[in-house]
Design an enzyme around this catalytic site. Sequence first.
Site, PDB file in Angstrom:
ATOM      1  N   ARG A  47      21.233  19.269 -39.570  1.00  9.64           N
ATOM      2  CA  ARG A  47      21.714  20.752 -39.906  1.00  9.64           C
ATOM      3  C   ARG A  47      21.394  21.428 -41.463  1.00  9.64           C
ATOM      4  O   ARG A  47      21.232  22.563 -41.900  1.00  9.64           O
ATOM      5  CB  ARG A  47      23.634  20.771 -39.311  1.00  9.64           C
ATOM      6  CG  ARG A  47      23.367  21.625 -38.009  1.00  9.64           C
ATOM      7  CD  ARG A  47      24.573  21.513 -37.859  1.00  9.64           C
ATOM      8  NE  ARG A  47      24.939  22.844 -37.992  1.00  9.64           N
ATOM      9  CZ  ARG A  47      25.568  23.710 -39.560  1.00  9.64           C
ATOM     10  NH1 ARG A  47      26.374  22.605 -39.994  1.00  9.64           N
ATOM     11  NH2 ARG A  47      25.629  24.625 -38.811  1.00  9.64           N
TER      12      ARG A  47
ATOM     13  N   CYS B  92      11.553   9.575 -42.017  1.00  6.35           N
ATOM     14  CA  CYS B  92       9.927   9.822 -43.710  1.00  6.35           C
ATOM     15  C   CYS B  92       9.551  10.973 -44.071  1.00  6.35           C
ATOM     16  O   CYS B  92       8.848  11.160 -42.932  1.00  6.35           O
ATOM     17  CB  CYS B  92       8.728   8.847 -42.898  1.00  6.35           C
ATOM     18  SG  CYS B  92       9.175   6.753 -42.862  1.00  6.35           S
TER      19      CYS B  92
ATOM     20  N   PRO C 136      33.533  29.948 -26.793  1.00 12.09           N
ATOM     21  CA  PRO C 136      34.314  29.438 -28.569  1.00 12.09           C
ATOM     22  C   PRO C 136      33.241  27.932 -28.441  1.00 12.09           C
ATOM     23  O   PRO C 136      33.334  27.514 -27.357  1.00 12.09           O
ATOM     24  CB  PRO C 136      35.860  28.947 -29.307  1.00 12.09           C
ATOM     25  CG  PRO C 136      36.229  29.236 -28.370  1.00 12.09           C
ATOM     26  CD  PRO C 136      35.121  30.292 -26.969  1.00 12.09           C
TER      27      PRO C 136
HETATM   28  N1  LLP Z   1      27.862  32.315 -26.752  1.00  9.46           N
HETATM   29  C1  LLP Z   1      27.096  32.172 -27.236  1.00  9.46           C
HETATM   30  C2  LLP Z   1      26.074  33.182 -26.228  1.00  9.46           C
HETATM   31  C3  LLP Z   1      25.906  31.540 -27.658  1.00  9.46           C
HETATM   32  O1  LLP Z   1      24.983  31.368 -27.752  1.00  9.46           O
HETATM   33  C4  LLP Z   1      26.818  30.871 -28.885  1.00  9.46           C
HETATM   34  C5  LLP Z   1      25.854  30.041 -29.792  1.00  9.46           C
HETATM   35  C6  LLP Z   1      28.032  30.258 -28.386  1.00  9.46           C
HETATM   36  C7  LLP Z   1      28.560  31.807 -27.296  1.00  9.46           C
HETATM   37  C8  LLP Z   1      29.198  29.583 -29.525  1.00  9.46           C
HETATM   38  O2  LLP Z   1      29.103  29.905 -31.212  1.00  9.46           O
HETATM   39  P1  LLP Z   1      30.312  29.623 -31.773  1.00  9.46           P
HETATM   40  O3  LLP Z   1      31.601  29.657 -31.088  1.00  9.46           O
HETATM   41  O4  LLP Z   1      29.752  27.532 -31.364  1.00  9.46           O
HETATM   42  O5  LLP Z   1      29.646  29.756 -33.106  1.00  9.46           O
HETATM   43  N2  LLP Z   1      22.284  25.358 -34.366  1.00  9.46           N
HETATM   44  C9  LLP Z   1      23.266  26.271 -34.779  1.00  9.46           C
HETATM   45  C10 LLP Z   1      23.875  26.987 -34.241  1.00  9.46           C
HETATM   46  C11 LLP Z   1      23.907  28.246 -33.666  1.00  9.46           C
HETATM   47  C12 LLP Z   1      24.587  29.175 -32.372  1.00  9.46           C
HETATM   48  C13 LLP Z   1      24.268  29.514 -30.975  1.00  9.46           C
HETATM   49  N3  LLP Z   1      25.050  30.061 -29.820  1.00  9.46           N
HETATM   50  C14 LLP Z   1      24.162  25.203 -35.967  1.00  9.46           C
HETATM   51  O6  LLP Z   1      24.574  23.945 -35.674  1.00  9.46           O
HETATM   52  O7  LLP Z   1      25.133  26.275 -36.439  1.00  9.46           O
END
Ligand code: LLP
Length: 441
Positions: A334, A365, A295
């Site tokens: 985002r 800008c 997570p």
């Molecule tokens: N493990 C892997 C292999 C991942 O690619 C990710 C997130 C995570 C764990 C963690 O996921 P989380 O628990 O944070 O959901 N920039 C995007 C989110 C991209 C997530 C990429 N991978 C946003 O701002 O929503």
Amino acid sequence: MNERSTLKINGAGHLEIGGCDALELAKEFGTPLYVFDEDHIRSMIRVYRRAIEENYGGNGTVLYASKAFSCMAVYAIAQSEGAGVDVVSGGELYTALKAGFPAQNIFMHGNNKTEEELEYALSSKIGYIVVDSFSEADILDEMCSRRGVRQRVLIRINPGVEAHTHAYVQTATPDSKFGFSIANGTADQMCRHVLSKSSLDLVGFHCHIGSQIFERQSFVLAADKMMDYIAHVKSTFSLEADILNIGGGFGIYYTDDDPKLGEEDYYGYLKALCDEIKAKAALLKVREPALAIEPGRSIVGEAGVTLYTAGAVKDIPGVKKYVAVDGGMFENPRYALYQSKYTVVAAGNMNAPCTQKVTIAGKCCESGDIIAVNVPLPEIERGDVLAVLSTGAYNYSMASNYNRNFIPEAVLVKDGRADVIVKKQTFEDIVRNDVIPQRLK
Ligand code: LLP
């Protein structure tokens, strides 16, 4: 604001986080300012660890997905809470190691790790590398033989589970650039390939179905498919997987469009996962693999608040009203990327009724430089402090110096004290790597 959070409204009607008055933080450190609630981060790691302890006999680890927010202090917190971490670049690995994080508790991901990153991972004696291409397995094996070492690896699998989330953050769809599909047979090919490598120890499998997911069933289905695959690998390749890394992706509260989850809900996700894995292991007669979860967002997301100072207010009659703040897409891209929604509050006037809906614009800008659209707020004037909630994940970590703005400072708050964890940038930092070639002088 929920049970894990130290966010509250104090006696002065101001937003308070970690025992600190938001207006005082804004005054002391300036804005924009990323504020992180240490207790919240710790309590989330503890919930996950407790769930694994109580539902899986402690046979597992919480890996903080540091892409959500990577800086030395957060690795120090993860370490002190007994978590491992996942990193996805040389930069994240360097930051973790520099913070003293033990290399053996680090997993490295990436669909296209560079050779330099792989060398760096090996020379640091990193615990696990999640391999995600045939050529990567070739290169890594060769590097290991040259060094006379063996490396533990997992294969990234695409279990083909669709999760309800923004298209850009879905990662296990059939056309994903990540992983090897079970359905089309490439997972087996990759397994055979890795098993043929004399310096790679295949210890398990990894998947990650996406991010900002709320449906428990999606995680359970992923676990179900991965356990089927683990049984298939046992019968096909005589390999019993030691580790099942099921990824991250647990959703958080941004606005009233999202459920507000408490500790018991996050515990519930893990309990459901553990129950499924145990049941499938018994049914399929395979060993229960050690469980890893990754997570990111759910550990740091709601722990973070960004403070801004309002500047220009522009009312376009009959169209919309903009309140521009001193941040923007350079520190929170985002909305521009995913049309993400946020809750915005007037940090110095928390009890005032919301009398208007405004769009919070940044200072870049670019028309798409928006932080939040149509948010209810009381009257706002230049100089008022605004707080955007749930900005702890994927804000600082996706920030840039666009328009040569400074990436804001980050502070960690706890029990009424605030410590800088990422310093303010300066004009010097902005030009630090610039070079004017002689012929231009
Ligand atoms: N493990 C892997 C292999 C991942 O690619 C990710 C997130 C995570 C764990 C963690 O996921 P989380 O628990 O944070 O959901 N920039 C995007 C989110 C991209 C997530 C990429 N991978 C946003 O701002 O929503």
